[in-house]
Design an enzyme around this catalytic site. Structure first.
Site, PDB file in Angstrom:
ATOM      1  CB  THR A  60      -0.910   0.020   1.251  1.00  0.00           C
ATOM      2  OG1 THR A  60      -1.559   1.292   1.359  1.00  0.00           O
ATOM      3  CG2 THR A  60      -0.107  -0.213   2.523  1.00  0.00           C
TER       4      THR A  60
ATOM      5  CE1 TYR B  73      -4.308  -1.981   5.366  1.00  0.00           C
ATOM      6  CE2 TYR B  73      -3.503   0.206   4.814  1.00  0.00           C
ATOM      7  CZ  TYR B  73      -3.916  -1.044   4.424  1.00  0.00           C
ATOM      8  OH  TYR B  73      -3.930  -1.377   3.085  1.00  0.00           O
TER       9      TYR B  73
END
Length: 362
Positions: free
Chosen positions: A132, A175
């Site tokens: 990501t 995250y």
């Protein structure tokens, strides 16, 4: 064989019933590969994706409904795989803040389970890992200016290229930490143990089979709310800029990385629409209103933790190393997703043919 090297076994797609995983599994099966879809079916809507896959490719798709944290089941699934595409993850920043231990176990421990399963093989297969852009943190040091309802870099050079892979890593939120650590484990297992693995640091991927929510998959979420006649909440000022990439282009990039694994192994690639597909949230909403023939009601709320005001991928490394074609213009891609979502909802939600593209966002 099309889509990747001729396999000696099935292709394993973890998270294969999810949005990107299902699109990739469909492409692989359509190209003649046997595919193992490994998925816990924990997210709403993914069971429908799995049903769609098995109906389309009954002879090619094998489903294993299991958690990435189950080392034994995962090791069994990976035992004979010719290649592995790893999408299984906890995908929402907000969820990671509510349940950081689960986020850690799924994203980092689950990835370590997979790496260990591959390391145990005499000849480890290629591994393509879905990372990501959040590994780069909130980019708060990047000086921005507001132009045309968008946060854009004050530095014209950065505006022209986007954020490159040389950008220092800076993990924010649980995250960001779990995915960032997994990203680094994959690269180190390539370095330390010779696993032919590459990392794709994705920006905002969107397209058919995406069942977006307020926490993840914002392009689809905006469209779903608009099709239902419901307001969209923008967190912050809505001038956040992202480089959006249609899922067909993302799938093509993953398959290209598999085809060129000798050149890709041990490397990280930023994967997104690039500066040509950089667009603010406000502009996407305006385009959705244009497609539907009515404005989308918008509300505002406070900024969310870790949100980047600007993130655009510098895609030059991926384009050169993987031989990628120019991505679909974002206006065409959003129209494509709108048609798919409308069709999923039946004739009452149908939209007309999309207008001609108006050009990429500045």
């Amino acid at each position: 064989m099309a889509g990747g090297p001729a396999p000696a076994g099935p292709v394993l797609v973890t998270g294969g019933a999810g949005f990107i995983g299902a699109n990739l599994a469909d492409r692989l099966a359509g190209d003649g590969h046997d595919v193992i879809v490994y998925d816990a079916l924990a997210r709403p809507g993914v069971a429908r994706n799995l049903g769609w896959l098995t109906r389309r490719h009954p002879q090619r798709i094998t489903a294993i409904v299991a958690d990435i944290r189950d080392r034994d089941r995962l090791g069994e699934a990976a035992r004979d795989a010719a290649a592995v595409f790893h999408f299984a993850a906890q995908v929402a920043v907000t969820t990671s803040l509510d349940a950081p231990r689960e986020d850690f176990e799924v994203n980092l421990l689950g990835t370590l389970n997979l790496l260990e399963a591959l390391r145990a093989r005499a000849v480890p297969p290629p591994l393509l890992f879905a990372s990501t852009n959040k590994v780069y943190g909130d980019l708060a040091d990047v000086a921005l200016t507001v132009e045309d309802d968008a946060h854009l870099p004050a530095d014209p050079g950065l505006r022209a290229t986007g954020i490159g892979e040389a950008r220092p890593l800076d993990f924010h939120t649980p995250y960001g930490c779990s995915k960032g650590a997994a990203d680094q484990y994959v690269l180190d297992y390539a370095r330390s143990f010779g696993i032919p693995a590459a990392v794709m640091r994705m920006s905002c991927i969107y397209g058919p089979r995406q069942r977006g929510s307020e926490d993840q998959g914002w392009v689809a979420h905006f469209l779903i709310r608009a099709l239902e006649g419901e307001p969209v909440t923008l967190y912050g000022d809505g001038r956040q800029v992202r480089d959006v990439l249609h899922v067909a282009d993302a799938v093509a990039a993953y398959l290209a990385a598999w085809r060129r694994i000798d050149a890709a192994a041990g490397r990280a690639f930023n994967l997104g629409g690039g500066p040509g597909n950089a667009v603010s949230l406000r502009r996407v909403l305006a385009w959705i209103g244009h497609l539907l023939g009515r404005p989308v009601e918008t509300r505002f709320a406070d900024w969310r933790a870790g949100d980047q005001r600007y993130y655009v991928s510098d895609t030059r490394r991926a384009t050169a190393a993987l031989g990628l074609a120019a991505p679909m213009p974002w206006q065409d891609g959003v129209a494509d997703l709108a048609r798919w979502l409308a069709a999923e909802r039946g004739p009452d939600a149908a939209i007309g043919a999309a207008p001609a593209p108006t050009g990429a966002a500045s």
